[in-house]
Design an enzyme around this catalytic site. Structure first.
Site, PDB file in Angstrom:
ATOM      1  N   HIS A 146       0.814  -1.249   0.436  1.00 16.90           N
ATOM      2  CA  HIS A 146      -0.167  -0.441  -0.136  1.00 16.90           C
ATOM      3  C   HIS A 146       0.801   1.315  -0.481  1.00 16.90           C
ATOM      4  CE1 HIS A 146      -2.649   2.892   1.868  1.00 16.90           C
ATOM      5  NE2 HIS A 146      -3.714   2.663   1.777  1.00 16.90           N
TER       6      HIS A 146
ATOM      7  N   ASP B  46       3.459  -4.384   8.101  1.00 14.52           N
ATOM      8  CA  ASP B  46       2.511  -3.722   8.022  1.00 14.52           C
ATOM      9  C   ASP B  46       0.978  -4.767   7.556  1.00 14.52           C
ATOM     10  OD1 ASP B  46       0.219  -2.277   7.247  1.00 14.52           O
ATOM     11  OD2 ASP B  46       0.447  -1.648   5.497  1.00 14.52           O
TER      12      ASP B  46
ATOM     13  N   GLN C 149      -4.240  -5.207   7.219  1.00 16.74           N
ATOM     14  CA  GLN C 149      -4.914  -6.254   6.136  1.00 16.74           C
ATOM     15  C   GLN C 149      -5.408  -8.153   7.268  1.00 16.74           C
ATOM     16  OE1 GLN C 149      -7.461  -4.917   4.605  1.00 16.74           O
ATOM     17  NE2 GLN C 149      -6.847  -3.100   4.372  1.00 16.74           N
TER      18      GLN C 149
ATOM     19  N   LYS D  39     -10.190  -0.583  10.523  1.00 14.20           N
ATOM     20  CA  LYS D  39     -10.385  -1.669   9.399  1.00 14.20           C
ATOM     21  C   LYS D  39     -10.528  -2.548  10.850  1.00 14.20           C
ATOM     22  CE  LYS D  39      -7.328  -0.445   6.643  1.00 14.20           C
ATOM     23  NZ  LYS D  39      -7.810   0.489   5.071  1.00 14.20           N
TER      24      LYS D  39
ATOM     25  N   CYS E 158      -4.729   2.695  -3.558  1.00 14.54           N
ATOM     26  CA  CYS E 158      -3.650   3.103  -3.097  1.00 14.54           C
ATOM     27  C   CYS E 158      -2.376   2.104  -3.619  1.00 14.54           C
ATOM     28  CB  CYS E 158      -4.019   3.109  -1.291  1.00 14.54           C
ATOM     29  SG  CYS E 158      -5.107   4.847  -0.880  1.00 14.54           S
TER      30      CYS E 158
HETATM   31  N1  7TS Z   1      -1.492  -0.746   4.751  1.00 14.98           N
HETATM   32  C1  7TS Z   1      -2.317  -1.682   4.014  1.00 14.98           C
HETATM   33  C2  7TS Z   1      -1.744  -2.763   4.027  1.00 14.98           C
HETATM   34  C3  7TS Z   1      -3.607  -0.868   4.039  1.00 14.98           C
HETATM   35  O1  7TS Z   1      -4.673  -2.211   2.816  1.00 14.98           O
HETATM   36  C4  7TS Z   1      -3.889   0.908   4.934  1.00 14.98           C
HETATM   37  C5  7TS Z   1      -4.880   0.676   4.048  1.00 14.98           C
HETATM   38  C6  7TS Z   1      -2.954   0.860   4.877  1.00 14.98           C
HETATM   39  C7  7TS Z   1      -2.125   0.585   4.682  1.00 14.98           C
HETATM   40  C8  7TS Z   1      -3.260   2.108   5.530  1.00 14.98           C
HETATM   41  O2  7TS Z   1      -4.344   2.171   6.368  1.00 14.98           O
HETATM   42  P1  7TS Z   1      -5.047   3.949   7.229  1.00 14.98           P
HETATM   43  O3  7TS Z   1      -5.865   3.483   7.500  1.00 14.98           O
HETATM   44  O4  7TS Z   1      -3.391   4.419   7.569  1.00 14.98           O
HETATM   45  O5  7TS Z   1      -5.348   4.260   5.567  1.00 14.98           O
HETATM   46  N2  7TS Z   1      -5.965   0.004   2.688  1.00 14.98           N
HETATM   47  C9  7TS Z   1      -6.930   0.611   2.168  1.00 14.98           C
HETATM   48  C10 7TS Z   1      -7.993   0.000   1.895  1.00 14.98           C
HETATM   49  O6  7TS Z   1      -7.526  -1.470   1.018  1.00 14.98           O
HETATM   50  N3  7TS Z   1      -8.479   0.237   0.348  1.00 14.98           N
HETATM   51  O7  7TS Z   1      -9.050   1.839   1.408  1.00 14.98           O
HETATM   52  C11 7TS Z   1      -7.732   1.817   2.556  1.00 14.98           C
END
Ligand code: 7TS
Length: 414
Positions: A131, A208, A211, A234, A372
């Site tokens: 990401h 990371d 997910q 999430k 992203c």
């Molecule tokens: N890392 C992974 C693997 C992610 O899927 C996401 C967000 C992030 C980092 C960043 O997370 P945040 O909470 O800091 O924004 N992924 C997604 C997605 O797949 N669709 O919208 C956000």
């Protein structure tokens, strides 16, 4: 696909669905079919109630009050930290830093640990399926320091090329930063093996987990990673709260990320001294209610059982994959053998954005775009995909609604 966890008590999905009030709502006159949990999860009533209750009867600022309300709020906030510790099986609650989200956690490590440890000619190893949150902070750090970003390639199934990974690790490598589960492909990476290989060469590893944590039990001591990051939103918790796990010995060596109130021991105009972790990294008033909500979400998940959740999602993914394979002109992007509940796909006949718009008319919420993760779209030579992401509250019947809705797209465009 990953092997289903053994001995998991089955998940009562219909009971779970009743815990999420939004799942009874309708859009465009159709019941909501929510397949966008990878972007953000819906919230169970217990989490919503915890927020209302805290703001109604428990709210005060923390770590400073001498009155009962503030002492109570501080206790609840620190209990939430301990719940995160338990959830990740970290050894010590001082290893848990509250942040806004996974993005902030990675930036914290890049700007604190990275600026201190990375120099000209050093290398940081990531992967092609990251990401942007796990690319850009390292790219910025490399630009600032004259270091080099090295990228582990991904094969046609969407699995890391492990031989290439091994050969990228060298005495120039200062850090490996890799996703545990890919948001765009669903690939579950062999995190423990990645850590072992890096550690064999003395290289620390950041995973990371944004997910991963909603879908499987995670044990940072078993993984032996040096850093682990995730977002609460999430994980069925409020948005605006997330966590960084770092080994205590590593966090103790790191300078502050942001400075100001709350993170200091003493301040004079000549000199400031900083708190020990995790306080050193928590400048200013945090998302107190969010942290408490995260603790409640963790309680909720642990009551259901992460293994039961993983088993249900595994079954649902197998069902959805088989149904997708029957659709002419549909190509699944990401067919790793170890996979979490993400179905990214492209249709011969329609652009992913058109697909998502038509699905919306059927009440089906999916994401379309590059997720992203533009480099992995380039790797698969697609500008975007439509992504249905599965979660603990999704059912086979909802997969059928999704497949029927895709049928409407192929009728319209095919
Ligand atoms: N890392 C992974 C693997 C992610 O899927 C996401 C967000 C992030 C980092 C960043 O997370 P945040 O909470 O800091 O924004 N992924 C997604 C997605 O797949 N669709 O919208 C956000």
């Amino acid at each position: 696909m990953s092997a289903a966890p053994q001995h998991a008590a089955p998940l009562d999905v219909q009971a779970v669905r009743k815990d999420f009030p939004i799942l009874s709502d309708s859009f465009h006159g159709k019941p909501l079919v929510y397949f966008d949990t990878a972007a953000s999860s819906q919230k169970p009533q217990v989490v919503i109630d915890a927020l209302v209750d805290f703001y109604s009867h428990g709210y005060a600022n923390i770590h400073r009050g001498l009155y009962a309300l503030s002492v109570g709020a501080t206790r609840s906030f620190e209990e939430a930290r301990d719940k995160v510790r338990g959830f990740l099986n970290a050894a010590d609650e001082r290893e848990i830093v509250f942040v806004r989200n996974a993005t902030e956690a990675i930036n914290l490590v890049a700007m604190s640990w990275g600026r201190q440890e990375v120099g000209a000619g050093d290398e940081i190893v990531i992967s092609a399926m990251e990401h942007h949150a796990n690319i850009v902070p390292w790219q910025q750090l490399c630009a600032e320091k004259g270091a080099v970003l090295r990228v582990t390639p991904v094969d046609d199934r969407g699995e890391l090329e492990l031989d290439a990974y091994e050969s990228l690790l060298s005495d120039r490598t200062k850090l490996v930063a890799i996703t545990h589960v890919s948001n765009a492909l669903g690939t579950i990476n062999p995190a423990k093996q990645l850590v072992e290989s890096a550690h064999a060469k003395g290289i620390p590893v950041l995973l990371d987990g944004a997910q991963a944590v909603p879908h499987m039990s995670v044990d940072v001591r078993d993984l032996d990673c040096d850093f682990y990051v995730f977002s609460g939103h999430k994980l069925f918790a409020p948005s605006g709260i997330g966590a960084l796990y770092g080994k205590l010995g590593v966090l103790e060596t790191m300078p502050p990320f942001m400075t100001g109130g709350e993170m200091i021991e003493s301040v004079t105009f000549e000199k400031t001294t900083f708190k020990a972790p995790p306080g050193r990294f928590e400048a200013g008033t945090p998302d107190i209610a969010g942290a408490i909500g995260l603790g409640v979400a963790i309680d909720y998940l642990q009551e259901l059982g992460m293994d039961a959740i993983a088993a249900w999602e595994h079954e649902l993914l197998a069902y959805a994959t088989a149904r997708f394979e029957e659709i002419p002109g549909l190509r699944i992007i990401g067919t790793a053998r170890e996979k979490a509940g993400v179905l990214s796909f492209v249709l011969d006949c329609a652009h992913p954005h058109d697909v998502a718009t038509i699905l919306d008319q059927e009440g089906v919420a999916v994401r379309a775009g590059h997720h992203c993760a533009q480099p992995i779209m380039d790797r698969f030579d697609v500008p975007a995909t439509t992504r249905a992401s599965l979660s603990l509250y999704n059912t086979r019947e909802e997969v059928d609604v999704l497949v029927a809705a895709i049928g409407k797209v192929t009728e319209l465009f095919g």
